[in-house]
Each structure stands twice: as C-alpha cells, then as structure tokens.
Enzyme design. Structure first.
Site, PDB file in Angstrom:
ATOM      1  N   GLY A  20     -72.612  29.006  31.218  1.00 31.22           N
ATOM      2  CA  GLY A  20     -71.520  28.809  30.261  1.00 31.22           C
ATOM      3  C   GLY A  20     -72.049  28.391  28.892  1.00 31.22           C
ATOM      4  O   GLY A  20     -73.265  28.352  28.667  1.00 31.22           O
ATOM      5  N   ASP A  60     -73.651  29.547  39.040  1.00 24.87           N
ATOM      6  CA  ASP A  60     -72.546  29.955  38.174  1.00 24.87           C
ATOM      7  C   ASP A  60     -71.831  31.151  38.820  1.00 24.87           C
ATOM      8  O   ASP A  60     -72.484  32.031  39.385  1.00 24.87           O
ATOM      9  CB  ASP A  60     -73.094  30.359  36.797  1.00 24.87           C
ATOM     10  CG  ASP A  60     -72.036  30.279  35.707  1.00 24.87           C
ATOM     11  OD1 ASP A  60     -72.191  29.469  34.783  1.00 24.87           O
ATOM     12  OD2 ASP A  60     -71.049  31.031  35.778  1.00 24.87           O
ATOM     13  N   GLY A 116     -68.579  32.194  32.205  1.00 22.57           N
ATOM     14  CA  GLY A 116     -69.951  32.204  31.701  1.00 22.57           C
ATOM     15  C   GLY A 116     -70.475  33.634  31.693  1.00 22.57           C
ATOM     16  O   GLY A 116     -69.820  34.553  32.176  1.00 22.57           O
ATOM     17  N   TYR A 140     -55.055  20.225  33.482  1.00 28.08           N
ATOM     18  CA  TYR A 140     -56.485  20.057  33.198  1.00 28.08           C
ATOM     19  C   TYR A 140     -56.832  18.569  33.097  1.00 28.08           C
ATOM     20  O   TYR A 140     -57.766  18.088  33.745  1.00 28.08           O
ATOM     21  CB  TYR A 140     -56.829  20.789  31.899  1.00 28.08           C
ATOM     22  CG  TYR A 140     -58.292  20.797  31.542  1.00 28.08           C
ATOM     23  CD1 TYR A 140     -59.252  21.129  32.492  1.00 28.08           C
ATOM     24  CD2 TYR A 140     -58.720  20.488  30.256  1.00 28.08           C
ATOM     25  CE1 TYR A 140     -60.594  21.144  32.157  1.00 28.08           C
ATOM     26  CE2 TYR A 140     -60.059  20.505  29.914  1.00 28.08           C
ATOM     27  CZ  TYR A 140     -60.986  20.835  30.861  1.00 28.08           C
ATOM     28  OH  TYR A 140     -62.320  20.853  30.534  1.00 28.08           O
TER      29      TYR A 140
END
Ligand code: UDP
Length: 346
Positions: free
Chosen positions: A18, A39, A44, A157
C-alpha cells in the site's frame, strides 16, 4: 517482554504494497532488515514495490489477513509485525462498509493472535478518525472520541479502528502482547491514490489535468497533512522503544490548513490553470454524510518519546505527488506486470 525470545528475525509488514506500507518496506530494507510483505493487492499495488521487487531480503506474499492460516504462515519467520493492512479511505468505507468492518476487525484480530503465538511484537497502525468529530485545538491521545450514529457507514471506520486499539490493549494487558499503536493524521506523499477519496492526490491529479479542483462543502474544514517520509521513521522508532508498549501515539502534521487553501496552494505550486469548484457533500458522498470540520494533532507524546517532528513542507509534498502521478501516467497503468513476484500461499 516475551521470555526466552531468540535473536532478531524478520519483520512482517501487512499491507506492505500500500501507500504507507511500501514506504515503510523500503525504509526497513535500507536499515538492513529482512522483510516479509503480506498484501491482498485490493487497494495496494505491486507497482508500489517496483523499486525493491528484486531485493534479496524481501519476500512478498499475496494473501489476505482474513485467512488465519495465511497470517500464521506469513508470520512464521518473523518476530515483529507492522500491521497496516486495512480497508482505508472514506469513499471506500462508505461504499463497502461490510468489507471494511470485516477486514479492520476480524483481520486485525487474526494478526494480533498470530503475533502472540509467534511471540512477535506489533505496531498497530491506527488513525486520527478514532477521534471523530472532536474539534479540540490539539487532539491528545487521551482526548474524547466524538462519533456520530453507528448506522451511518461513515463511522464504521472509526468504530472498527477503535475496537482494534481496544483489542490490542486488552491482549497487551491480559496476555502480554508487545504492542504499540500509532494514529496517523492525513498522511500524504507519492503513491497515494485519489481513487479512494484522499483529497491531496485527487486535487493534484485534477490540477495536472487542468480540471476543476473539487472542494467538498464550504472548503473551510481543516486538516494537518503529514509527509510519509516524516511518519515512517517515527513508526519504526516507536516500535523499537519498549516504553511504547500498550500506548498510542499521534503522528500528524504541524500546519493546519483548510481544504480551500490546500486547493489554492496546489494550483499555485503546480502553476495550474484549473479553477476551484465547491461540491455539496450530498453530491460528493451519500446523503447524511458527516465530515470532520477540523482535525489537529498534538504530537507531543511522539516527540517526547522518539523526537518526532513533521519537517517536510506541504509544497514539497505537492510537487512529489505531482511528479509521481505524472510518472504513473507515462507508464500508462497503476499495476505493472510484477504479480509473478508475489507468491500465493493458499
Ligand atoms: N475532500 C475534498 N475534495 C476531494 C476529496 C476530499 O474537498 O476531492 C475533503 C473531504 O470532504 C475532507 C477533506 O477533504 O473534508 C479530507 O478528506 P480525505 O478523504 O483525504 O481525509 P479525511 O476525511 O479522512 O480527513
């Protein structure tokens, strides 16, 4: 401290492909560390690691933190984890709240439990979003969280990251996990993409194309942008310091700037002919969207521990982001054919 832990081994970076993760991976390799990247390449890109893809001390694993076996396998040879893998970006979270909740809560717990099993230390990368709508002059690590209705996806979030931090602290207090937490405030720099809503690369891209710079709301909301080059070394220093265990540290910029002034500064710095266009929030996001009016960090705690000081001027970052976007444009794509360098583990 874990009893009887052996000599230093490798460092795992989840989300290492990322934006922030790739800068951290490069920095760790420069320090001579052996690095494993885990990842899922959802947000990313292998292109972010193009400069180090052939590095002999780098291993890349394509897999998700949602899979506990994948996490355990990636951590097998590691005694330290920088946990950056997450669903980030307001746009992405608002559009796909379920995915965000799963990755940010279940994924993080997988990482924390694997770390305990491996006796690995963890740096949990959290966010200034946890403070929510608190507009305090300087947000300290112990400042109150002011969150809106949990049924508004905007707040999932902040909710998930708050749970992550609480998990980390509980594992630290009850099971001896060596964990430290950093809260990043609007970190910016090359490789960040505007695709998931981040304002600086979005406006820089618009300025380069000669398109109107879309400033949401009245543009008087403020942020303190911090350069990734300033933040990454501080993350490493904080992780290394045993005094950071069980603690959280703000890592933010020093200069408060409105989004309108940011747009003006981008136009000036890049000598762009673009105009500024105010876009109502209802048009930019879903109806009922709530923005943060202000978000200003108090960086004293990180400064006192590791000497953290945001140094890079915003104009320098704007120029670096512009150069990076132009270079990507020339290459014609965001994903270079490097996927072969990634090893699937499941
Ligand atoms: N923003 C904007 N134009 C854009 C993208 C974002 O005016 O094209 C605004 C957004 O509403 C917010 C600020 O810029 O007030 C920072 O947004 P970002 O998503 O980068 O970070 P965060 O909201 O998490 O601070």
């Amino acid at each position: 401290m874990y009893p009887g832990r052996g000599p230093r081994r490798k460092t795992l970076v989840t989300g290492g492909a990322g934006f922030v993760g790739s800068h951290l991976v490069e920095y760790l390799l420069e320090l001579g560390e052996d690095v494993v990247v885990l990842d899922d390449l959802s947000t990313g890109s292998t292109r972010n690691l193009a400069g180090v893809a052939d590095h002999p001390r780098l291993e890349m694993i394509h897999g998700s933190i949602l899979n506990p076996q994948t996490v355990a396998q990636a951590m097998r040879t590691c005694d330290r984890v920088f946990h950056l893998a997450a669903a980030v970006g307001v746009k992405l979270i608002v559009e796909q709240p379920l995915r965000g909740l799963r990755i940010n809560i279940h994924g993080t717990e997988n990482v924390l439990t694997a770390a305990i099993e491996q006796q690995a230390s963890v740096l949990l990368v959290s966010t200034s979003e946890v403070y929510g709508k608190n507009t305090a002059d300087r947000l300290r690590e112990d400042s109150d969280r002011v969150l809106g209705d949990p049924l508004l996806s905007r707040w999932t979030y902040a909710g998930a990251k708050g749970i992550d931090e609480a998990f980390a602290k509980a594992y630290h207090d009850q099971e001896g996990l060596e964990v430290s937490i950093v809260r990043l405030f609007n970190t910016v720099g090359p490789r960040q993409t505007g695709r998931y809503g981040m304002v600086l690369p979005n406006l820089v891209g618009q300025a380069l194309r000669g398109a109107p710079l879309t400033v949401f709301g009245d543009g008087l909301q403020t942020r303190c942008f911090s350069a990734v080059d300033d933040v990454v070394p501080a993350m490493v220093d904080i992780e290394r310091d045993p005094r950071s265990r069980g603690q959280a540290y703000n890592l933010g910029g020093a200069r408060e700037i409105s989004i309108l002034d940011l747009a003006r500064e981008i136009i000036r710095t890049l000598d762009s002919r673009s105009e500024i266009q105010l876009v109502p929030y209802e048009q930019a996001y879903a109806p009922g969207f709530e923005d943060m009016r202000r978000r200003v960090p108090d960086n004293t705690k990180a400064h006192d521990l590791v000497g953290y000081e945001p140094r890079t001027p915003l104009t320098t970052t704007i120029m670096r982001v512009a150069a990076d976007l132009l270079a990507r444009e020339r290459l014609g794509s965001d994903a270079m054919p490097l996927v072969g360098a990634f090893r699937g583990v499941n």
